[in-house]
Design a protein around this motif. Structure first.
Motif, mmCIF file in Angstrom:
data_model
loop_
_atom_site.group_PDB
_atom_site.id
_atom_site.type_symbol
_atom_site.label_atom_id
_atom_site.label_comp_id
_atom_site.label_asym_id
_atom_site.label_seq_id
_atom_site.Cartn_x
_atom_site.Cartn_y
_atom_site.Cartn_z
ATOM 1 N N ASP A 78 -0.698 8.665 -3.930
ATOM 2 C CA ASP A 78 -1.393 7.379 -4.079
ATOM 3 C C ASP A 78 -0.781 6.399 -3.106
ATOM 4 N N ARG A 101 -6.281 7.523 -3.054
ATOM 5 C CA ARG A 101 -5.671 8.707 -3.669
ATOM 6 C C ARG A 101 -6.070 9.976 -2.941
ATOM 7 N N LEU A 107 -5.194 -5.592 -4.712
ATOM 8 C CA LEU A 107 -4.494 -4.352 -4.404
ATOM 9 C C LEU A 107 -5.489 -3.203 -4.512
ATOM 10 N N HIS A 108 -5.571 -2.398 -3.452
ATOM 11 C CA HIS A 108 -6.494 -1.260 -3.416
ATOM 12 C C HIS A 108 -5.689 0.026 -3.434
ATOM 13 N N ARG A 109 -6.095 0.968 -4.293
ATOM 14 C CA ARG A 109 -5.429 2.267 -4.340
ATOM 15 C C ARG A 109 -6.288 3.294 -3.610
ATOM 16 N N TYR A 114 -1.057 2.246 -1.867
ATOM 17 C CA TYR A 114 -1.565 0.935 -2.269
ATOM 18 C C TYR A 114 -1.482 -0.023 -1.090
ATOM 19 N N SER A 136 -2.872 -4.068 0.189
ATOM 20 C CA SER A 136 -3.493 -5.327 -0.235
ATOM 21 C C SER A 136 -4.487 -5.770 0.823
#
Length: 142
Positions: free
Chosen positions: A136, A22, A18-20, A138, A140
């Motif tokens: 934010d 921002r 999982l990549h956030r 998220y 995948s």
């Protein structure tokens, strides 16, 4: 019992990372229109969910989150009046899509190797004169 089958055999959802991404927006009476959030989502990512958090009510301003040509792809336009309360968002169509952000690893209208530049679309009224909005998102990816 219903059996869940995966359309993501490449590992982009099941067993994925999982990549956030921002964006921190300093509220300064931005008028209605597009706000570039400075998020560039690389090819191969699949949307999971997003979180909005603000120290200031956005009042009657509505905010949609998406991309050029599909401004509400990830969040439909709505007011956001909660303060200091992380709030989940996610358009069901985006969260349940079998498409990736690129046809490199799945089918997508964006074309192979295309990044998604995330924007916020402000409508109804300008954003407040001061405060901070954090967005934010998220995704995948294998």
């Amino acid at each position: 019992m219903t059996t869940l089958t995966s359309n993501y055999k490449d590992g982009s959802v099941f067993g994925a990372r999982l990549h956030r991404f921002r964006a921190v927006v300093t509220l300064a009476s931005q008028g209605t229109g597009t706000v570039d959030l400075g998020m560039r989502i690389p090819p191969g990512h699949v949307f999971a969910y997003g979180v909005l958090n603000s120290d200031t009510s956005l009042g009657t301003s509505t905010v949609a989150i998406g991309i050029s040509g599909s401004t509400a792809k990830y969040k439909a336009a709505a007011t956001f009046t909660a303060t200091n309360t992380p709030t989940l968002f996610g358009a069901t169509a985006a969260a349940s899509s079998t498409s990736h952000t690129s046809s490199e690893v799945g089918s997508s209208p964006l074309g192979e190797g295309t990044n998604e530049d995330i924007i916020a679309t402000v409508a109804v009224a300008a954003l407040p004169a001061s405060g901070t909005l954090v967005v934010d998102m998220y995704f995948s990816c294998t």
